[in-house]
Design an enzyme around this catalytic site. Structure first.
Site, mmCIF file in Angstrom:
data_model
loop_
_atom_site.group_PDB
_atom_site.id
_atom_site.type_symbol
_atom_site.label_atom_id
_atom_site.label_comp_id
_atom_site.label_asym_id
_atom_site.label_seq_id
_atom_site.Cartn_x
_atom_site.Cartn_y
_atom_site.Cartn_z
ATOM 1 N N THR A 1 0.814 -1.217 0.000
ATOM 2 C CA THR A 1 0.000 0.000 0.000
ATOM 3 C C THR A 1 0.844 1.261 0.000
ATOM 4 O OG1 THR A 1 -1.857 -1.074 1.115
ATOM 5 C CG2 THR A 1 -1.700 1.311 1.354
ATOM 6 N N THR B 1 1.173 -4.326 4.314
ATOM 7 C CA THR B 1 0.922 -4.691 5.707
ATOM 8 C C THR B 1 0.186 -6.014 5.864
ATOM 9 O OG1 THR B 1 -1.150 -3.439 5.757
ATOM 10 C CG2 THR B 1 0.860 -2.284 6.419
ATOM 11 N N ASP B 2 -0.403 -6.548 4.787
ATOM 12 C CA ASP B 2 -1.136 -7.806 4.903
ATOM 13 C C ASP B 2 -0.280 -8.905 5.523
ATOM 14 O OD1 ASP B 2 -3.447 -6.782 3.862
ATOM 15 O OD2 ASP B 2 -3.232 -7.693 1.878
#
Length: 341
Positions: A18, A96-97
């Site tokens: 992201t 960040t997943d």
């Protein structure tokens, strides 16, 4: 006259995520397109720190698509640069997943003295209140600081510093998305410097040298009313299994024969599906309790959450570790009694 010391040098390595995304459709759906150099351009405050920042773009993927082999390759790349001593710190930017998993995997595979700081963003650069620039500034600050040297891999997010072995993603959208439920942060970034409050309690054991051996490790979570009929065939298809049990390490009694048989063939690690706390060793004694399962050959994950336990077991099996090496590697987490297994 004292010769002025040279400014610290930090290498920022971009993996995508992201923090590097821009909209690519009319609806505004985002994909990772920005390079590590693009990310730095959005942080003009870095110039005032006096830190020399270099960049590399390693890949450009969403966090969900990163692969074990890629992180293993990155760890090797970082080890090589650590041995050259050209940088005072490394920063890895990613989605960040999977950040809580990749940072822990790097901590298992890297082993260098130069600090590695992993960060990302919850809001893409084109959104109001984008957090990527602030996270990157904080990560570079921590990477350049002498206090970080020798601490291995750390996660920096929202001006907080976390141990890679303890950090969890606790919210799907908030910018304050990461926490360490058991320990809290190791420190904070304030007034342009790291304020270290604690250090990691222990470091992983040295792992065997990597081999080309493939290893498939499953993760199965206990849930109310599951009779184990889906677990049994899965155990036949894997080289190792992590069971995320209830509470301190409990499973339905119907699972016990299946897990006992599997534990004679492959390593089966018992973790807790809760977000904090640890598995235990002998508080309960019913069929499917933690004591019962450990007595039947399962290996306690202790404070390691199921996702990190799966990564540790995967690395061990890819390194051709035997059962005793697996037990030794999990023991520092706290709940594999010495000599058990």
């Amino acid at each position: 006259m004292t010769k002025p010391s040279s400014p610290p040098t930090v290498l920022v390595i971009g993996l995508g995520g992201t923090i590097a995304m821009t909209p690519t459709t009319a609806e505004g759906a985002a994909k990772p397109t920005l390079s590590a150099e693009d990310l730095l351009a959005a942080v003009p405050q870095l110039a005032a720190t006096g830190i020399v920042v270099k960049t590399q773009s390693f890949t450009a993927k969403p966090g969900a698509s990163l692969a074990l082999d890629e992180i293993e390759g990155l760890a090797g790349h970082l080890r090589a640069m650590d041995s050259q001593g050209a940088f005072d710190g490394f920063v890895v930017t990613q989605g960040t997943d999977t950040l809580e998993e990749t940072s822990f995997l790097l901590s298992l595979l890297y082993g260098g003295k130069t600090p590695v700081i992993v960060t990302g963003a919850m809001r893409a650069p084109y959104l109001a209140g984008a957090d990527g620039p602030a996270n990157l500034l904080a990560a570079v600050t921590v990477a350049a600081g002498p206090q970080s040297r020798g601490l291995g891999v750390l996660v920096v997010f929202n001006d907080q510093v976390f141990d890679a072995a303890r950090v969890r993603k606790i919210h799907s959208t908030n910018t304050n998305a990461f926490a360490s439920p058991d320990t809290g942060p190791l420190g904070t970034v304030a007034e342009g410097r790291l304020r270290l409050l604690a250090v990691p309690a222990h470091k992983p054991l040295p792992l065997p040298a990597a081999t080309a051996r493939p290893a498939r490790v499953g993760l199965y979570t206990a849930s109310l009313g599951d009779d184990g009929s889906l677990l049994a065939p899965l155990l036949e298809q894997v080289d190792g299994m992590v069971v995320a049990g209830f509470g301190v390490g409990h499973v339905p009694a119907a699972w016990v024969p299946v897990l006992q048989e599997a534990a004679q063939r492959i390593p089966v690690v018992l973790a807790s599906r809760t977000s904090g706390g640890t598995t235990l060793t002998h508080a309960y004694g019913f069929d499917g309790s933690e004591k019962d399962l450990l007595d039947r050959g399962l290996i306690g994950a202790g404070h390691l959450d199921p996702y990190k336990a799966r990564l540790l077991l995967t690395v061990l099996l890819r390194s051709s570790a035997d059962r005793s090496a697996v037990i030794a590697a999990f023991a520092p987490a706290g709940t594999t009694p010495e000599g058990r297994g």
